[in-house]
Design a protein around this motif. Structure first.
Motif, PDB file in Angstrom:
ATOM      1  N   THR A   1       0.755  -1.211   0.017  1.00  0.00           N
ATOM      2  CA  THR A   1      -0.046  -0.014   0.009  1.00  0.00           C
ATOM      3  C   THR A   1       0.692   1.209  -0.188  1.00  0.00           C
ATOM      4  O   THR A   1       0.574   2.243  -0.612  1.00  0.00           O
ATOM      5  CB  THR A   1      -0.750   0.010   1.371  1.00  0.00           C
ATOM      6  N   TYR A   2       1.904   1.110   0.833  1.00  0.00           N
ATOM      7  CA  TYR A   2       2.736   2.547   0.829  1.00  0.00           C
ATOM      8  C   TYR A   2       3.578   2.629  -0.369  1.00  0.00           C
ATOM      9  O   TYR A   2       3.582   3.722  -1.086  1.00  0.00           O
ATOM     10  CB  TYR A   2       3.964   2.101   2.041  1.00  0.00           C
TER      11      TYR A   2
ATOM     12  N   ARG B   1       2.495   1.907  -3.468  1.00  0.00           N
ATOM     13  CA  ARG B   1       1.590   2.223  -4.415  1.00  0.00           C
ATOM     14  C   ARG B   1       1.552   3.715  -4.323  1.00  0.00           C
ATOM     15  O   ARG B   1       1.075   4.313  -5.186  1.00  0.00           O
ATOM     16  CB  ARG B   1       0.357   1.514  -4.404  1.00  0.00           C
ATOM     17  N   SER B   2       1.459   4.316  -3.107  1.00  0.00           N
ATOM     18  CA  SER B   2       1.069   5.887  -2.725  1.00  0.00           C
ATOM     19  C   SER B   2       2.349   6.591  -3.264  1.00  0.00           C
ATOM     20  O   SER B   2       2.415   7.587  -3.070  1.00  0.00           O
ATOM     21  CB  SER B   2       0.809   5.826  -1.515  1.00  0.00           C
ATOM     22  N   HIS B   3       3.705   5.566  -3.259  1.00  0.00           N
ATOM     23  CA  HIS B   3       4.969   6.360  -3.577  1.00  0.00           C
ATOM     24  C   HIS B   3       5.389   5.675  -4.772  1.00  0.00           C
ATOM     25  O   HIS B   3       6.424   5.243  -4.823  1.00  0.00           O
ATOM     26  CB  HIS B   3       5.737   6.348  -2.588  1.00  0.00           C
ATOM     27  N   PRO B   4       4.796   5.857  -5.970  1.00  0.00           N
ATOM     28  CA  PRO B   4       5.504   5.140  -7.469  1.00  0.00           C
ATOM     29  C   PRO B   4       6.613   5.410  -7.707  1.00  0.00           C
ATOM     30  O   PRO B   4       7.657   4.583  -8.270  1.00  0.00           O
ATOM     31  CB  PRO B   4       4.366   5.513  -8.263  1.00  0.00           C
TER      32      PRO B   4
ATOM     33  N   GLU C   1      -1.488   1.168  11.299  1.00  0.00           N
ATOM     34  CA  GLU C   1      -1.168   1.345   9.927  1.00  0.00           C
ATOM     35  C   GLU C   1      -0.479   2.760   9.598  1.00  0.00           C
ATOM     36  O   GLU C   1       0.492   3.156   9.074  1.00  0.00           O
ATOM     37  CB  GLU C   1      -2.385   1.276   8.964  1.00  0.00           C
ATOM     38  N   ASN C   2      -1.099   3.910  10.152  1.00  0.00           N
ATOM     39  CA  ASN C   2      -0.596   5.248  10.081  1.00  0.00           C
ATOM     40  C   ASN C   2       1.043   5.306  10.778  1.00  0.00           C
ATOM     41  O   ASN C   2       1.628   6.032  10.162  1.00  0.00           O
ATOM     42  CB  ASN C   2      -1.538   6.340  10.823  1.00  0.00           C
TER      43      ASN C   2
ATOM     44  N   LEU D   1       3.270   3.653   8.536  1.00  0.00           N
ATOM     45  CA  LEU D   1       3.673   4.682   7.139  1.00  0.00           C
ATOM     46  C   LEU D   1       4.549   5.767   7.616  1.00  0.00           C
ATOM     47  O   LEU D   1       5.164   6.318   6.682  1.00  0.00           O
ATOM     48  CB  LEU D   1       2.154   4.939   6.429  1.00  0.00           C
TER      49      LEU D   1
ATOM     50  N   ASP E   1       8.221   6.365   6.049  1.00  0.00           N
ATOM     51  CA  ASP E   1       8.509   7.963   5.393  1.00  0.00           C
ATOM     52  C   ASP E   1      10.057   8.213   5.961  1.00  0.00           C
ATOM     53  O   ASP E   1      10.759   8.891   5.326  1.00  0.00           O
ATOM     54  CB  ASP E   1       7.769   8.677   5.881  1.00  0.00           C
TER      55      ASP E   1
END
Length: 246
Positions: free
Chosen positions: A23-24, A26-29, A112-113, A116, A120
């Motif tokens: 998921t992470y 996919r949000s940071h291609p 989850e948060n 993530l 980062d």
């Protein structure tokens, strides 16, 4: 590319963590990331040793045979400089995670948060390390060496010898002082000037015994008597700050 290894002996937990990582990514291609999963520390170590290591390791601590802490120690002994994030159901291993220079330590069930947010921070730190380098003029031309690949630098005769994770590199004859040549390294908090002829990288130092600095590949360097105490203190402060910097 960001290569991530996930290791957990519990299949359900392994799948859940891997799903969060996907998921992470996919949000940071732009990271162009890949995730590989392992059910044991030994399987992960075999992969790291045989086909190269990973940028990020997400490891369960409580595993049979080889714990996450022991796996981390062996990764460091292999010279693996990837960031380690520990997941565990117990808060009894914080000191051990510090011992293997872990980036973070999360209690299960993982929010989850929070994961993530930790990712980062780990990616930011990895990018900073990847972009820090020195250009060395050698007999064969200029060579760019990443700071994270340098274990230590020594003045040998009239050249700077860089002891790196992939071998040694000798500069051409230097015509100024060792300290002046080492200035680009000393501007980075990872490096410490030891006397007139050594610069050591805290990132690869696993311990200090008396006047001896121990490196992650088994090498040792005898510290000058006048700097041994300051070196040990600075090395400890470096890792303390590393674990709280972000």
């Amino acid at each position: 590319m960001l290569r991530i290894a996930v290791c957990d002996d519990e299949e359900k937990q392994l799948d859940q963590t891997a799903a969060l990582l996907h998921t992470y990514l996919r949000s940071h291609p732009s990271l162009d990331g890949q995730v590989e999963t392992f059910r044991s520390g030994s399987a992960l170590l075999a992969r790291a040793e045989g086909a190269g290591g990973f940028d990020l390791y997400v490891l369960d601590i409580l595993m049979p045979e080889l714990s996450g802490i022991d796996t981390g120690r062996r990764l460091r002994a292999l010279g693996e400089g990837g960031e380690i994030v520990y997941l565990t159901s117990s808060n009894d291993f914080a000191a051990d995670s510090y011992d293997v220079r872990a980036f973070f330590y999360l209690l299960k069930p993982v929010e989850e948060n929070k994961l993530l947010q930790v990712l980062d921070g780990a990616v930011k730190k990895l990018n900073q390390r990847r972009n820090s380098a020195v250009v060395v003029t050698t007999a064969d031309g200029s060579r760019r060496i990443l700071f994270e690949c340098i274990r230590y630098v020594e003045r040998v005769g009239r050249v700077m010898r860089y002891y790196c994770t992939d071998g040694t590199v000798d500069s051409q004859t230097i015509r100024v002082s060792f300290r002046e040549m080492a200035a680009p390294l000393l501007a980075d908090r990872r490096f410490f000037l030891c006397g007139a002829s050594f610069v050591l990288n805290f990132q690869h130092v696993t311990g200090v015994e008396g006047r001896t600095a121990l490196f992650d590949n088994g090498q040792t360097v005898l510290l000058p008597r006048t700097v041994a105490t300051d070196f040990k203190k600075s090395w400890g402060n470096y890792w303390l700050e590393e674990n709280t910097a972000w």
